[in-house]
Design an enzyme around this catalytic site. Structure first.
Site, PDB file in Angstrom:
ATOM      1  CG  ASP A   1      -2.028  -0.362 -27.973  1.00  0.00           C
ATOM      2  OD1 ASP A   1      -2.435   0.447 -28.807  1.00  0.00           O
ATOM      3  OD2 ASP A   1      -2.131  -0.180 -26.741  1.00  0.00           O
TER       4      ASP A   1
ATOM      5  CG  HIS B   1      -3.031   3.211 -25.224  1.00  0.00           C
ATOM      6  ND1 HIS B   1      -3.146   2.344 -26.276  1.00  0.00           N
ATOM      7  CD2 HIS B   1      -4.045   4.098 -25.372  1.00  0.00           C
ATOM      8  CE1 HIS B   1      -4.178   2.680 -27.019  1.00  0.00           C
ATOM      9  NE2 HIS B   1      -4.744   3.751 -26.486  1.00  0.00           N
TER      10      HIS B   1
HETATM   11  N1  LIG Z   1      -6.634   2.336 -23.919  1.00  0.00           N
HETATM   12  C1  LIG Z   1      -7.147   2.168 -25.117  1.00  0.00           C
HETATM   13  O1  LIG Z   1      -6.699   1.286 -25.876  1.00  0.00           O
HETATM   14  C2  LIG Z   1      -8.270   3.013 -25.646  1.00  0.00           C
HETATM   15  C3  LIG Z   1      -8.744   4.070 -24.921  1.00  0.00           C
HETATM   16  N2  LIG Z   1      -9.773   4.839 -25.402  1.00  0.00           N
HETATM   17  C4  LIG Z   1     -10.239   5.940 -24.551  1.00  0.00           C
HETATM   18  O2  LIG Z   1     -11.399   5.520 -23.836  1.00  0.00           O
HETATM   19  C5  LIG Z   1     -12.135   6.667 -23.410  1.00  0.00           C
HETATM   20  C6  LIG Z   1     -13.616   6.489 -23.679  1.00  0.00           C
HETATM   21  O3  LIG Z   1     -13.838   6.411 -25.069  1.00  0.00           O
HETATM   22  P1  LIG Z   1     -15.332   6.513 -25.666  1.00  0.00           P
HETATM   23  O4  LIG Z   1     -16.241   5.589 -24.958  1.00  0.00           O
HETATM   24  O5  LIG Z   1     -15.183   6.393 -27.121  1.00  0.00           O
HETATM   25  O6  LIG Z   1     -15.684   8.006 -25.288  1.00  0.00           O
HETATM   26  P2  LIG Z   1     -17.119   8.689 -25.203  1.00  0.00           P
HETATM   27  O7  LIG Z   1     -16.866  10.161 -25.213  1.00  0.00           O
HETATM   28  O8  LIG Z   1     -18.067   8.091 -26.204  1.00  0.00           O
HETATM   29  O9  LIG Z   1     -17.636   8.253 -23.765  1.00  0.00           O
HETATM   30  C7  LIG Z   1     -17.038   8.684 -22.585  1.00  0.00           C
HETATM   31  C8  LIG Z   1     -18.122   8.718 -21.531  1.00  0.00           C
HETATM   32  O10 LIG Z   1     -17.498   9.031 -20.296  1.00  0.00           O
HETATM   33  C9  LIG Z   1     -18.393   9.832 -19.572  1.00  0.00           C
HETATM   34  N3  LIG Z   1     -17.685  10.537 -18.497  1.00  0.00           N
HETATM   35  C10 LIG Z   1     -16.971  11.682 -18.555  1.00  0.00           C
HETATM   36  N4  LIG Z   1     -16.531  12.028 -17.342  1.00  0.00           N
HETATM   37  C11 LIG Z   1     -16.967  11.089 -16.489  1.00  0.00           C
HETATM   38  C12 LIG Z   1     -16.851  10.895 -15.088  1.00  0.00           C
HETATM   39  N5  LIG Z   1     -16.195  11.777 -14.323  1.00  0.00           N
HETATM   40  N6  LIG Z   1     -17.422   9.804 -14.545  1.00  0.00           N
HETATM   41  C13 LIG Z   1     -18.099   8.924 -15.305  1.00  0.00           C
HETATM   42  N7  LIG Z   1     -18.269   9.060 -16.632  1.00  0.00           N
HETATM   43  C14 LIG Z   1     -17.694  10.121 -17.214  1.00  0.00           C
HETATM   44  C15 LIG Z   1     -19.009  10.745 -20.614  1.00  0.00           C
HETATM   45  O11 LIG Z   1     -20.241  11.307 -20.174  1.00  0.00           O
HETATM   46  C16 LIG Z   1     -19.189   9.772 -21.780  1.00  0.00           C
HETATM   47  O12 LIG Z   1     -20.475   9.160 -21.764  1.00  0.00           O
HETATM   48  C17 LIG Z   1     -11.482   7.845 -24.147  1.00  0.00           C
HETATM   49  O13 LIG Z   1     -10.593   8.472 -23.241  1.00  0.00           O
HETATM   50  C18 LIG Z   1     -10.702   7.181 -25.256  1.00  0.00           C
HETATM   51  O14 LIG Z   1      -9.627   7.974 -25.687  1.00  0.00           O
HETATM   52  C19 LIG Z   1     -10.381   4.559 -26.586  1.00  0.00           C
HETATM   53  C20 LIG Z   1      -9.945   3.504 -27.341  1.00  0.00           C
HETATM   54  C21 LIG Z   1      -8.843   2.672 -26.932  1.00  0.00           C
HETATM   55  O1  LIG Z   2      -6.478   7.046 -30.352  1.00  0.00           O
HETATM   56  C1  LIG Z   2      -7.490   7.276 -29.651  1.00  0.00           C
HETATM   57  O2  LIG Z   2      -7.908   8.401 -29.366  1.00  0.00           O
HETATM   58  C2  LIG Z   2      -8.227   6.094 -29.092  1.00  0.00           C
HETATM   59  C3  LIG Z   2      -7.270   5.074 -28.669  1.00  0.00           C
HETATM   60  O3  LIG Z   2      -6.646   5.162 -27.639  1.00  0.00           O
HETATM   61  C4  LIG Z   2      -6.986   3.977 -29.589  1.00  0.00           C
HETATM   62  O4  LIG Z   2      -7.778   3.718 -30.505  1.00  0.00           O
HETATM   63  O5  LIG Z   2      -5.949   3.328 -29.396  1.00  0.00           O
END
Ligand SMILES: NC(=O)C1=CN([C@@H]2O[C@H](COP(=O)(O)OP(=O)(O)OC[C@H]3O[C@@H](n4cnc5c(N)ncnc54)[C@H](O)[C@@H]3O)[C@@H](O)[C@H]2O)C=CC1
Ligand SMILES: O=C([O-])CC(=O)C(=O)O
Length: 329
Positions: free
Chosen positions: A160, A188
């Site tokens: 952000d 967030h």
């Molecule tokens: N804080 C932030 O600024 C942001 C946060 N996010 C969040 O980050 C997270 C991950 O995003 P992506 O990589 O795109 O999702 P994704 O769905 O591509 O990958 C998530 C991975 O976590 C694994 N997983 C699920 N449960 C698990 C567990 N208990 N232990 C270990 N691994 C586990 C899944 O098998 C999957 O491979 C989401 O919650 C998303 O909303 C995404 C973008 C920005």
């Molecule tokens: O909005 C979402 O699901 C992923 C996220 O946290 C971001 O891009 O900031």
């Protein structure tokens, strides 16, 4: 060289952020070019094969700083000796799922991971939670790790922060490197508050340079706060490379320090500063030095900012109540 490798645990390693993140870590961008790293990848059992594939590619990069890769579906193994823990894997919200359902599902992930960190991580462990809802997932993990100092649990608002830097640079025709002291406050989520009132652009107050409160209220703040949704709409998938980049920035800054006269944004346990209830993991302006961070003190908060900080903090309080009611903290 050779120094003892630093153990970096990444959960959700086979996901899209994991794929963008692991190569950056292994190349030395997380901790610096003089620090070897050992990667510990945690995935759920069905995704172990995909994680193995990524590990094969990491091998194929022949990164000089990569001292080894372990892959496991057991949090107790993944966090054993962890110096840095990047909690990326989370349960995404699916159709028809209420916020309470999401918090409960994530409790099933972050509570055991917090306990594993408590029982097995290194004494100096630093935790960054990326998986959403990041602030409250961090709170759940922290509550399960009573032996780890509470301030080691942080959540990511650096994406952000970076988004706000870019939007402000575009609006003012400046470069992001000229902007200092920007702050993301709160959660967030769409209630977060990107604050330019203390920011400077090439030494001038950013709000004065912008001189357009309507743009701040109607364009800048919503654009930054809803950028995640806009990326999903455009890309058909949520931010991955930019999220990985922000995770690298967050940890690098935590370990290596903020520049003199600047600060960054991190969601950290509140000490009651700026009226944020103690213990909530909320985004603040922070400086870092010697591997520790401090919340910047003494900023004057105007009325415009106060209402927006309060709204985001209220949402965090409600999330904390919800996970309390579920027995997760
Ligand atoms: N804080 C932030 O600024 C942001 C946060 N996010 C969040 O980050 C997270 C991950 O995003 P992506 O990589 O795109 O999702 P994704 O769905 O591509 O990958 C998530 C991975 O976590 C694994 N997983 C699920 N449960 C698990 C567990 N208990 N232990 C270990 N691994 C586990 C899944 O098998 C999957 O491979 C989401 O919650 C998303 O909303 C995404 C973008 C920005
Ligand atoms: O909005 C979402 O699901 C992923 C996220 O946290 C971001 O891009 O900031």
């Amino acid at each position: 060289m050779p120094r003892t490798p630093v153990n970096v645990t990444v959960t959700g390693a086979a996901g899209q952020i994991g794929y963008a993140l692991l190569f950056r870590i292994a190349s030395g961008q997380l901790l610096g070019q003089d620090t070897p790293v050992r990667l510990r990848l945690l995935e759920i059992t069905p995704a172990l094969s995909a994680a193995e594939g990524t590990a094969m590619e990491l091998d194929d990069c022949a990164f000089p700083l990569l001292a080894g890769i372990d892959i496991t579906d057991d949090p107790n193994v993944a966090f054993d000796g962890a110096n840095v823990a990047l909690l990326v894997g989370a349960r995404p919200r699916t159709k028809g799922m209420e916020r309470g359902d999401l918090l409960e599902a994530n409790g099933g992930i972050f509570k055991p991971q917090g306990k594993a960190i408590n029982d097995h991580a290194a004494d100096d462990v630093k935790v960054l939670v990326v998986g959403n809802p990041a602030n409250t997932n961090a709170l759940i993990a922290q509550a399960a790790a009573p032996d780890v100092p509470a301030e080691r649990f942080t959540a990511m608002t650096r994406l952000d922060h970076n988004r706000a830097l870019s939007q402000l640079a575009k609006k003012t025709g400046s470069s992001v490197s000229e902007i200092r002291r920007l702050t993301i406050w709160g959660n967030h989520s769409a209630t977060q508050y990107p604050d330019v009132f203390h920011a400077e652009i090439a030494g001038r107050n950013a709000a004065e340079v912008v001189d357009d409160e309507k743009w701040l209220a109607d364009e800048f703040i919503p654009t930054v706060a809803k950028r995640g949704a806009a990326i999903i709409e455009a890309r058909g998938a949520s931010s991955a490379a930019s999220a990985a980049n922000a995770a690298v920035d967050h940890v690098f800054t935590w370990v290596n320090g903020t520049a003199e006269g600047d600060w960054t944004s991190m969601a950290v346990p509140s000490d009651g500063s700026y009226g944020v209830p103690e213990g909530l993991i909320s985004s603040f302006p922070v400086t870092t030095a010697d591997g520790s961070y401090s919340i910047v003190q003494g900023l004057e908060i105007n009325e415009f900012s106060r209402a927006r900080i309060d709204a985001s903090v209220k949402e965090l309080s409600e999330e904390r109540e919800a996970v309390r009611a579920l027995g997760l903290i």
